[in-house]
Each structure stands twice: as structure tokens, then as C-alpha cells.
Design a protein around this motif. Structure first.
Motif, PDB file in Angstrom:
ATOM      1  N   MET A  96      51.207 -34.899  48.302  1.00 13.69           N
ATOM      2  CA  MET A  96      51.615 -35.308  46.961  1.00 13.69           C
ATOM      3  C   MET A  96      51.840 -34.094  46.065  1.00 13.69           C
ATOM      4  SD  MET A  96      49.534 -37.362  43.979  1.00 13.69           S
ATOM      5  CE  MET A  96      48.709 -35.820  43.545  1.00 13.69           C
ATOM      6  N   ALA A  97      50.900 -33.154  46.080  1.00 14.42           N
ATOM      7  CA  ALA A  97      51.011 -31.967  45.239  1.00 14.42           C
ATOM      8  C   ALA A  97      52.237 -31.139  45.613  1.00 14.42           C
ATOM      9  CB  ALA A  97      49.740 -31.126  45.352  1.00 14.42           C
ATOM     10  N   ALA A  98      52.467 -30.975  46.925  1.00 14.18           N
ATOM     11  CA  ALA A  98      53.625 -30.192  47.379  1.00 14.18           C
ATOM     12  C   ALA A  98      54.929 -30.872  46.988  1.00 14.18           C
ATOM     13  CB  ALA A  98      53.553 -29.989  48.893  1.00 14.18           C
ATOM     14  N   ALA A  99      54.974 -32.206  47.099  1.00 17.06           N
ATOM     15  CA  ALA A  99      56.191 -32.930  46.739  1.00 17.06           C
ATOM     16  C   ALA A  99      56.465 -32.828  45.242  1.00 17.06           C
ATOM     17  CB  ALA A  99      56.067 -34.396  47.160  1.00 17.06           C
ATOM     18  N   MET A 100      55.428 -32.927  44.430  1.00 16.60           N
ATOM     19  CA  MET A 100      55.603 -32.783  42.987  1.00 16.60           C
ATOM     20  C   MET A 100      56.024 -31.358  42.634  1.00 16.60           C
ATOM     21  SD  MET A 100      55.279 -35.693  41.606  1.00 16.60           S
ATOM     22  CE  MET A 100      54.433 -37.269  41.541  1.00 16.60           C
ATOM     23  N   LYS A 101      55.466 -30.387  43.327  1.00 20.19           N
ATOM     24  CA  LYS A 101      55.867 -29.001  43.103  1.00 20.19           C
ATOM     25  C   LYS A 101      57.348 -28.823  43.433  1.00 20.19           C
ATOM     26  CE  LYS A 101      55.377 -24.528  42.486  1.00 20.19           C
ATOM     27  NZ  LYS A 101      55.213 -23.993  41.109  1.00 20.19           N
ATOM     28  N   TRP A 102      57.779 -29.424  44.521  1.00 18.58           N
ATOM     29  CA  TRP A 102      59.192 -29.366  44.926  1.00 18.58           C
ATOM     30  C   TRP A 102      60.062 -30.013  43.848  1.00 18.58           C
ATOM     31  CZ3 TRP A 102      60.954 -28.016  50.126  1.00 18.58           C
ATOM     32  CH2 TRP A 102      62.336 -28.128  50.298  1.00 18.58           C
ATOM     33  N   ALA A 103      59.637 -31.182  43.341  1.00 12.56           N
ATOM     34  CA  ALA A 103      60.409 -31.879  42.308  1.00 12.56           C
ATOM     35  C   ALA A 103      60.483 -31.059  41.022  1.00 12.56           C
ATOM     36  CB  ALA A 103      59.785 -33.241  42.023  1.00 12.56           C
ATOM     37  N   SER A 104      59.426 -30.289  40.731  1.00  7.68           N
ATOM     38  CA  SER A 104      59.416 -29.492  39.500  1.00  7.68           C
ATOM     39  C   SER A 104      60.519 -28.446  39.490  1.00  7.68           C
ATOM     40  CB  SER A 104      58.055 -28.806  39.318  1.00  7.68           C
ATOM     41  OG  SER A 104      57.896 -27.722  40.233  1.00  7.68           O
ATOM     42  N   GLU A 105      61.001 -28.060  40.674  1.00  9.83           N
ATOM     43  CA  GLU A 105      62.077 -27.072  40.742  1.00  9.83           C
ATOM     44  C   GLU A 105      63.401 -27.673  40.265  1.00  9.83           C
ATOM     45  OE1 GLU A 105      62.028 -25.562  44.716  1.00  9.83           O
ATOM     46  OE2 GLU A 105      60.203 -24.392  44.384  1.00  9.83           O
ATOM     47  N   ALA A 106      63.446 -29.010  40.180  1.00 12.15           N
ATOM     48  CA  ALA A 106      64.609 -29.697  39.590  1.00 12.15           C
ATOM     49  C   ALA A 106      64.341 -30.032  38.125  1.00 12.15           C
ATOM     50  CB  ALA A 106      64.931 -30.963  40.373  1.00 12.15           C
TER      51      ALA A 106
ATOM     52  N   MET B 258      44.410 -39.895  33.002  1.00 10.45           N
ATOM     53  CA  MET B 258      45.827 -39.597  32.762  1.00 10.45           C
ATOM     54  C   MET B 258      46.011 -38.196  32.187  1.00 10.45           C
ATOM     55  SD  MET B 258      47.937 -42.848  31.319  1.00 10.45           S
ATOM     56  CE  MET B 258      46.558 -43.737  30.629  1.00 10.45           C
ATOM     57  N   SER B 259      45.165 -37.849  31.216  1.00 11.38           N
ATOM     58  CA  SER B 259      45.256 -36.520  30.611  1.00 11.38           C
ATOM     59  C   SER B 259      45.044 -35.437  31.664  1.00 11.38           C
ATOM     60  CB  SER B 259      44.210 -36.379  29.495  1.00 11.38           C
ATOM     61  OG  SER B 259      44.409 -37.346  28.487  1.00 11.38           O
ATOM     62  N   GLY B 260      44.050 -35.654  32.538  1.00  8.77           N
ATOM     63  CA  GLY B 260      43.780 -34.689  33.586  1.00  8.77           C
ATOM     64  C   GLY B 260      44.929 -34.547  34.567  1.00  8.77           C
ATOM     65  N   ILE B 261      45.516 -35.690  34.975  1.00  9.37           N
ATOM     66  CA  ILE B 261      46.632 -35.653  35.924  1.00  9.37           C
ATOM     67  C   ILE B 261      47.852 -34.975  35.311  1.00  9.37           C
ATOM     68  CG2 ILE B 261      48.336 -37.100  37.103  1.00  9.37           C
ATOM     69  CD1 ILE B 261      46.157 -38.964  37.881  1.00  9.37           C
ATOM     70  N   LEU B 262      48.143 -35.279  34.051  1.00  7.63           N
ATOM     71  CA  LEU B 262      49.291 -34.648  33.391  1.00  7.63           C
ATOM     72  C   LEU B 262      49.116 -33.135  33.322  1.00  7.63           C
ATOM     73  CD1 LEU B 262      50.015 -37.164  30.495  1.00  7.63           C
ATOM     74  CD2 LEU B 262      51.531 -36.620  32.405  1.00  7.63           C
ATOM     75  N   MET B 263      47.895 -32.695  33.031  1.00 12.32           N
ATOM     76  CA  MET B 263      47.644 -31.251  32.985  1.00 12.32           C
ATOM     77  C   MET B 263      47.746 -30.630  34.378  1.00 12.32           C
ATOM     78  SD  MET B 263      47.206 -30.107  29.913  1.00 12.32           S
ATOM     79  CE  MET B 263      48.645 -31.128  29.591  1.00 12.32           C
ATOM     80  N   THR B 264      47.269 -31.349  35.376  1.00 14.95           N
ATOM     81  CA  THR B 264      47.387 -30.847  36.751  1.00 14.95           C
ATOM     82  C   THR B 264      48.849 -30.732  37.162  1.00 14.95           C
ATOM     83  OG1 THR B 264      45.247 -31.796  37.370  1.00 14.95           O
ATOM     84  CG2 THR B 264      46.772 -31.269  39.161  1.00 14.95           C
ATOM     85  N   PHE B 265      49.644 -31.749  36.825  1.00 19.79           N
ATOM     86  CA  PHE B 265      51.079 -31.702  37.133  1.00 19.79           C
ATOM     87  C   PHE B 265      51.754 -30.544  36.390  1.00 19.79           C
ATOM     88  CE2 PHE B 265      51.433 -36.510  38.246  1.00 19.79           C
ATOM     89  CZ  PHE B 265      50.966 -36.234  39.525  1.00 19.79           C
TER      90      PHE B 265
ATOM     91  N   ILE C  40      53.775 -27.300  37.938  1.00 21.58           N
ATOM     92  CA  ILE C  40      55.096 -26.844  37.526  1.00 21.58           C
ATOM     93  C   ILE C  40      55.116 -25.326  37.326  1.00 21.58           C
ATOM     94  CG2 ILE C  40      56.772 -26.922  35.609  1.00 21.58           C
ATOM     95  CD1 ILE C  40      55.970 -29.904  35.260  1.00 21.58           C
ATOM     96  N   LEU C  41      53.984 -24.778  36.845  1.00 22.01           N
ATOM     97  CA  LEU C  41      53.968 -23.380  36.412  1.00 22.01           C
ATOM     98  C   LEU C  41      53.280 -22.416  37.374  1.00 22.01           C
ATOM     99  CD1 LEU C  41      53.088 -24.026  32.655  1.00 22.01           C
ATOM    100  CD2 LEU C  41      55.321 -23.403  33.582  1.00 22.01           C
ATOM    101  N   LEU C  42      52.483 -22.933  38.304  1.00 21.51           N
ATOM    102  CA  LEU C  42      51.690 -22.066  39.185  1.00 21.51           C
ATOM    103  C   LEU C  42      52.021 -22.320  40.648  1.00 21.51           C
ATOM    104  CD1 LEU C  42      48.122 -22.427  37.589  1.00 21.51           C
ATOM    105  CD2 LEU C  42      49.770 -20.597  37.187  1.00 21.51           C
ATOM    106  N   PRO C  43      51.731 -21.338  41.516  1.00 22.33           N
ATOM    107  CA  PRO C  43      51.858 -21.586  42.958  1.00 22.33           C
ATOM    108  C   PRO C  43      50.913 -22.690  43.417  1.00 22.33           C
ATOM    109  CG  PRO C  43      51.704 -19.222  42.498  1.00 22.33           C
ATOM    110  CD  PRO C  43      51.393 -19.933  41.218  1.00 22.33           C
ATOM    111  N   LEU C  44      51.274 -23.370  44.472  1.00 16.40           N
ATOM    112  CA  LEU C  44      50.534 -24.542  44.941  1.00 16.40           C
ATOM    113  C   LEU C  44      49.078 -24.219  45.274  1.00 16.40           C
ATOM    114  CD1 LEU C  44      50.755 -27.540  45.689  1.00 16.40           C
ATOM    115  CD2 LEU C  44      51.524 -26.843  47.964  1.00 16.40           C
ATOM    116  N   ALA C  45      48.837 -23.141  46.003  1.00 20.40           N
ATOM    117  CA  ALA C  45      47.475 -22.807  46.421  1.00 20.40           C
ATOM    118  C   ALA C  45      46.587 -22.493  45.221  1.00 20.40           C
ATOM    119  CB  ALA C  45      47.488 -21.621  47.386  1.00 20.40           C
TER     120      ALA C  45
END
Length: 303
Positions: free
Chosen positions: A25-35, A83-90, A94-99
Motif C-alpha cells: 500500500m505504501a509503495a503504491a501510494m508513493k508511486w501515485a504521488s509521482e503523478a 484520519m489525521s495520522g494517515i493524512l500526515m503519513t501519506f 509524498i515527500l520522503l523516500p519509502l524506507a
């Protein structure tokens, strides 16, 4: 004894697959953030894809009747914090490397210890405060520039840390809800709240995306829902102290997926900091488990 062993193995299996799903899930969201997909869009897709899956799970499992609750306010508070926590994680994704964002996210048990002392007035001994200090040292090492990598985005670091605080807050609220509410009830109302709030925000933050971007986000939604259900099933099969240590495998999977899709590898700082954060988390979990055993042993039998 054999049944307990089998239950523990089943719980560990569920947890390990859950960890893989969270990493996907995290990797897919990271991929989507590039769009240039926003955190609100990520939350909307995750909740709208996940909600039918959760409903299906309830129908074939504990039953849809468990969604009835006498504590709607408590569910609302838990959902707002989550929700607040998930939005901040997302936003961190968007801004940091996945690891790195995954590693920072595992500072949540540190913040949970602090919140349990401040909000629940739990007595926290010197051993657990020492673990907190080790954990914060690990976070400081991860976010410090150097160690073979570029300086991390300061806003990304703050977002990831706030995401960890949100996760810790959820841990505290679920402790309070868990006495009267079923896990399925908590999961259902959380997904409903996320869908309603993010849906209301979509006219302001949503944009038309390419089909492949929606496909990747759908994968993230399916993986996130599966991870949530599997995590709940793991807790039903085995004690928290047995399955929780396997959560840290997500750092390994996040590093592997980061290398596979973005050719990034964790810096020396990330590896060293992750070691301290994992140590602090595992030690805290061990102390919690030991405290519970002592409490149970000291409880007199019913006459």
C-alpha cells in the motif's frame, strides 16, 4: 498447549502477510504521488475501495450486526485521530523516500508510551522511559543529514512524525474502545468516517488522473483493506506480544520495494536509527507483556 502453538503460528502468518500488504500500500501510494496525487485523494481511494471489502469480511465473518454501537462519539474521536495520522503519513510518503517514512512511522510506540502517561495516567517506569530515549535517538539519527544520503525534506519529516503521533493516539483510543467494542466495529466506522470526510473534501482537492494512476491507487486501496483485516485476524488468533514484533518486517519490505522501483537504498543513518527504534519498540512491548503477566499472576482467584 498444541492449540495455543497453532493459534500463535496462525496469528504470526496473518501478521506477516498484513505487513507485506501495508508495504505494498505504501509503495503504491508513493508511486501515485509521482503523478502529484494529494494525500486527500489517497485517503479517499483507500477508504472507498476498502469499505466494501470490510463489509464483505463482516458478512462472512462476525456478522454485519456488530456495527451497532452505543459509543458513536468515541468512534468519531478515534476516526478523526486516525484520519489525521494517515493524512500526515501519506504526506510523508509524498515527500520522503519509502524506507525513511516507514522507519519514522515505527516511532509510534514511543509516542504511545508518552500519551499513555499523559492521558491515561499510566505509571511508566524507568525502563520504558529509557526505551523512549533510545527511540528518540533513533529518530534523530534517521532525520539527521548525512550517512550517505541527501538531506530529508523537513516538512516531510514533520509530517511523518505527526503520522506516528496519530498512530499512537489511535492506540490509546482503541485501548479505551476495546473494552466494549468489537475490532470489526472499530474498523468499519473508521472506514466510513474516512470515506465521508475525504469524499467531502474531494471537490476541493481531487483531480482527474490517468487510468494507470487510478489503477495503482486501487491496488493501494485493496492492499490497505487486506492489511487491516489481516492485522485484526492476527490479534484474534494470538496475543499482541506474539505478533507485534513481526510488524518491523515492514521496514525490510519497504527498503526492498524502494530499491526495486526507485533504486534507492536506506542510508547508514536510516539503518542505524531503525536499529534503535526497533530495539525501543520491542523492549517496550516486552515490558508491557511482562507487566500484564505479573498483574494476572497477582490477581486472586474468584471464590
Amino acid at each position: 498447549m498444541i492449540d495455543d502453538h497453532n493459534h500463535n503460528l496462525r496469528g504470526i502468518m496473518f501478521r506477516c502477510v498484513s505487513v507485506i500488504c501495508f508495504a505494498i500500500m505504501a509503495a503504491a501510494m508513493k508511486w501515485a504521488s509521482e503523478a502529484h496525487v494529494t494525500a486527500i485523494e489517497m485517503l479517499f481511494v483507500r477508504s472507498t475501495i476498502g469499505l466494501p471489502i470490510v463489509v464483505g469480511w463482516l458478512l462472512i465473518g462476525p456478522g454485519i450486526g456488530i456495527i451497532r454501537t452505543k459509543r458513536p462519539k468515541a468512534h468519531l474521536i478515534r476516526s478523526m485521530i486516525g484520519m489525521s495520522g494517515i493524512l500526515m503519513t501519506f504526506q510523508g510518503l509524498i515527500l520522503l523516500p519509502l524506507a525513511e517514512v516507514t522507519t519514522i512511522g515505527f516511532s509510534a510506540p514511543i509516542f504511545a508510551t508518552i500519551l499513555s502517561a499523559l492521558i491515561l495516567k499510566e505509571k511508566v517506569g524507568g525502563h520504558r522511559w529509557t526505551a523512549v530515549l533510545f527511540g528518540f535517538l533513533g529518530v534523530a539519527i534517521v532525520v539527521r543529514p548525512g550517512g550517505g544520503g541527501e538531506a530529508l525534506s523537513q516538512f516531510g519529516v514533520i509530517a511523518a512524525l505527526l503520522g506516528a503521533v496519530g498512530t499512537a493516539g489511535v492506540t490509546i483510543t482503541i485501548r479505551q474502545l476495546g473494552g466494549t467494542e468489537q475490532p470489526g466495529t472499530i474498523v468499519f466506522w473508521f472506514f466510513v468516517s474516512c470515506a465521508v470526510v475525504s469524499g467531502a473534501a474531494m471537490p476541493f482537492y481531487g483531480h482527474l488522473r490517468a487510468p494507470e494512476t487510478y489503477a495503482v491507487m486501487c491496488i493501494a486501496g485493496f492492499a490497505g483493506a487486506a492489511a487491516q483485516i489481516l492485522m485484526t485476524m492476527s490479534l484474534k488468533a494470538a496475543p499482541v506480544s506474539v505478533v507485534a514484533p513481526f510488524d518491523y518486517g515492514q521496514i525490510i519490505w519497504a527498503s526492498l520495494l524502494g530499491w526495486l522501483f526507485w533504486s534507492t537504498t536506506p542510508t547508514l543513518n536510516t539503518l542505524a536509527g531503525a536499529g534503535l527504534i526497533v530495539f525501543a519498540g520491542l523492549y517496550t512491548a516486552w515490558r508491557e507483556s511482562r507487566k500484564r503477566r505479573v498483574t494476572v499472576a497477582a490477581t486472586p482467584p474468584l471464590e
